[in-house]
Design a protein around this motif. Sequence first.
Motif, mmCIF file in Angstrom:
data_model
loop_
_atom_site.group_PDB
_atom_site.id
_atom_site.type_symbol
_atom_site.label_atom_id
_atom_site.label_comp_id
_atom_site.label_asym_id
_atom_site.label_seq_id
_atom_site.Cartn_x
_atom_site.Cartn_y
_atom_site.Cartn_z
ATOM 1 N N ARG A 1 2.818 0.130 -10.650
ATOM 2 C CA ARG A 1 3.207 1.376 -10.587
ATOM 3 C C ARG A 1 2.839 1.398 -9.444
ATOM 4 O O ARG A 1 3.215 2.172 -8.615
ATOM 5 N N GLN A 2 1.876 0.955 -8.073
ATOM 6 C CA GLN A 2 1.233 1.434 -7.163
ATOM 7 C C GLN A 2 2.576 0.578 -6.455
ATOM 8 O O GLN A 2 2.777 0.940 -5.537
ATOM 9 N N SER B 1 -8.276 -4.420 -19.957
ATOM 10 C CA SER B 1 -8.502 -4.669 -18.544
ATOM 11 C C SER B 1 -7.539 -4.763 -17.930
ATOM 12 O O SER B 1 -7.524 -4.164 -16.835
ATOM 13 N N LEU B 2 -7.574 -6.452 -18.044
ATOM 14 C CA LEU B 2 -6.471 -6.275 -17.165
ATOM 15 C C LEU B 2 -5.150 -6.106 -17.028
ATOM 16 O O LEU B 2 -4.684 -5.748 -16.304
ATOM 17 N N GLU B 3 -4.872 -5.829 -18.727
ATOM 18 C CA GLU B 3 -3.370 -5.616 -18.720
ATOM 19 C C GLU B 3 -3.672 -3.403 -18.131
ATOM 20 O O GLU B 3 -2.861 -3.447 -17.412
ATOM 21 N N ARG B 4 -4.778 -2.975 -17.883
ATOM 22 C CA ARG B 4 -4.633 -1.492 -17.545
ATOM 23 C C ARG B 4 -3.646 -1.586 -15.965
ATOM 24 O O ARG B 4 -4.344 -1.388 -14.929
ATOM 25 N N SER B 5 -5.125 -2.727 -15.465
ATOM 26 C CA SER B 5 -5.429 -3.621 -13.590
ATOM 27 C C SER B 5 -4.050 -3.377 -13.397
ATOM 28 O O SER B 5 -3.240 -3.121 -12.391
ATOM 29 N N LEU B 6 -3.134 -4.408 -14.229
ATOM 30 C CA LEU B 6 -0.998 -5.133 -14.301
ATOM 31 C C LEU B 6 -0.679 -3.894 -14.217
ATOM 32 O O LEU B 6 -0.239 -3.720 -12.800
ATOM 33 N N ASP C 1 4.574 2.133 -3.398
ATOM 34 C CA ASP C 1 5.621 1.957 -2.251
ATOM 35 C C ASP C 1 6.918 1.511 -2.152
ATOM 36 O O ASP C 1 7.352 1.273 -1.142
ATOM 37 N N GLU C 2 7.204 0.685 -3.261
ATOM 38 C CA GLU C 2 8.686 0.317 -2.765
ATOM 39 C C GLU C 2 9.741 1.037 -2.656
ATOM 40 O O GLU C 2 10.689 1.382 -1.975
ATOM 41 N N SER C 3 9.678 1.758 -3.480
ATOM 42 C CA SER C 3 10.287 3.606 -3.057
ATOM 43 C C SER C 3 10.456 4.170 -2.074
ATOM 44 O O SER C 3 11.367 4.477 -1.213
ATOM 45 N N SER C 4 9.311 4.003 -1.658
ATOM 46 C CA SER C 4 9.023 4.888 -0.710
ATOM 47 C C SER C 4 9.741 4.516 0.828
ATOM 48 O O SER C 4 9.995 4.830 1.681
ATOM 49 N N GLN C 5 9.256 2.544 0.272
ATOM 50 C CA GLN C 5 10.220 1.715 2.020
ATOM 51 C C GLN C 5 10.940 2.113 1.882
ATOM 52 O O GLN C 5 12.132 2.393 2.537
ATOM 53 N N VAL C 6 12.295 1.759 0.932
ATOM 54 C CA VAL C 6 13.192 2.235 0.248
ATOM 55 C C VAL C 6 13.659 4.021 0.409
ATOM 56 O O VAL C 6 15.310 3.690 1.742
ATOM 57 N N ALA C 7 13.178 4.477 1.168
ATOM 58 C CA ALA C 7 13.792 5.972 0.945
ATOM 59 C C ALA C 7 13.593 6.011 2.886
ATOM 60 O O ALA C 7 14.453 6.950 3.555
#
Length: 710
Positions: A22-23, A12-17, A27-33
């Motif tokens: 991914r989020q 469960s922790l693996e899926r959460s991580l 977010d980083e891609s959106s910020q760089v864009a």
Amino acid sequence: ESLPDLEVRLSSLERSLYELSRQVASDESSQVAQEKPEVLAQLNDRPRLQRVADYLKQLQSSTLATIGEQADVRWSVFDEKLTRVQDVSEVVAVPTMASAESAVSGTNLAKALEQLQQSLSGQPLAAVFLLSDVAHNERNESTPQEVARRFEETPVYVVPVGNTNFVRDVVLQSVSAPAVAMRNDDIVIEAVLEAHDCAGEVCHVQLLRDGDVIDFREVSFDTGYASRTVRFQQRVSEVGMQSFQLAVSPINDELTEANNYDEVEVNVTRSDIKVLLADELPRWEYRYLTQLFRRDAKVECDELLFRPRMIATGRREESKSLPVTADEWDQYDIVILGDLPSDHFSVASQEGLREYLQKRGGTAILIAGRRSMPQGFVQQPLADLLPVTPISDAEQNGESFAFRVTRAGESHDALMIAETEAATRTSWDFVNRFSPLREVSDWRQPKASAETLIAAIPQNSVDEESQMKTSAFLCWQPIGRGRLMYLAGPETYRLRTLRGDQLHYRFWGQLLRWAIASDLSAGTELVQLRTNQSRYETGEPVQVVVQLSNDAGEPVTADDLEVEIRRGESDEVRSVPLLATPDVPGEYRAEVDSLAPGVYRLEPTGSAISALQQNSIEEAVASITVQAEIPLEMIDTRSDRALAQQIADLTGGQVLPPTAVSEILALTNLEPIITEEITRQPLWLQWKYLWLVFGCLQMEWIIRKWKGLS
């Protein structure tokens, strides 16, 4: 006891991580864009091979630089097989798209893993790091999962490369149309489109004939992945081979336009069919066929029934008998003969039928019966024309049988009982389940020269595969220039009980259309050349059949026959020997494979063929087209994350992001494997040491005597 609970919590922790990472990446891609759009654009414009190259260079100069002093780091690349290279510089050589399309035919992941597994016997591997999109698009005896199970103590860490989704593209997935139609038939041409990452786009699908647009459809895509079916209804008004093309207008930034075009051919026959339908008694098959042909304006049917009262119409009204000479038989395109006794089907009439088939190119359909057909003609000329012989096991009589369309019948033009190929398969599956055969003749063992389209399988059969080859319900064979079809029982009328009269009407309508259509044969009256198709995919074998006969219609045998294959206008000629077909005199076959895309000219050669064609103006020549194959390697560029996870789980590895490779290397035990072995061997078992002891004792005795010691 708590380990299973901990395993669930860790999963469960693996899926959460994973979702959190991914989020964060999104977010980083959106910020760089937003802040540095030029950096993101420069990164996106670089091909993924270049990104892998930069990553490996960085890994080589950092983590692997220290590991190389302790362990042996091996580099390999793979496509269809694994190739060992000496340095990372050979791995990161990025080919251009043009060279990749011409050089790479596919990726064989199973073969690469097999070679890795074999190398374990020479030197153990602490770990394998696989950077790949995990594609496996080449045939192999084993699957990647089966090979991964054989990795015992070597974990495989997979670093997936590429997107899990299709790249933006519109694909003309398939095109279907009836292969045979009559003039002025309304045919349906159906195309299936798939669109990836094209939400909000609109494209046009054009139907062309000889390069001219004759119809079009507008197709819109409202989701990221969409599948659309486009249907065109077209009337074919010209007799001959009609070619239609379908083209999809390209969209902006589409991956490739090579899959936006396809072509189909329809063999259009004339619009009138002259049929003779004859039987001894008005069986249900005869009754329904007469009603069917009377309703069809394109069929002109002469009926001949002998009992219980004489019925003769059309050309048979005056003689009230079957045709006798070949000229009389030639008044019909197709003759359908039921359970006729030899009293009404004389030897002279049978000889005329033989000539009608062999030299006039006619078609005959025989429907077996209980009384006379075909068992009543064993010692007569008709027996030589039959495509079947009696079965050896006659104990199956009285059982119920089932329709089973054979593999040859699934794609045969005569059995296209629906508007599209998919609908035809559905219809025959419906018939197989709900229409048993109750009256089947013992004469259903197909000859070597016959092709079985529908088999009659006993309801309780445990070996349907063998029955499909030895028990024919509908089969046919060529007779000179013509063909003879055989039904092992008067059972097709039962199709009327399924979906009304639709299936019965379509079955006989398509059967007659195929029977009068010119097949894929060419040549002269004495030398016939045909192929199983006119268009082939790349790598698909070409089946070539040559039939030789003399002026009397008798088969001609020869030993030195070949078929010459010439591509376009080139001077390069490839020759393939023609081998005699067993049990079929005068027929020769060849299989041609490995033909590159292009248009080819096929011509049979040999002394016998030259002799048969010496007085003929025309020559036996056929033309085929081999279509260029769209490489799946370059079209489907998705990363198969599911397969990557399966390989990792089976080998004890993991699916890693590139940033985790250094951490896994730090945790991997790279200490040299030292093996100690101690061997003990008793010395007293050897003779030389025994003699040494005896020698010492003898020396002691001599010295004692010499010194006078006791």
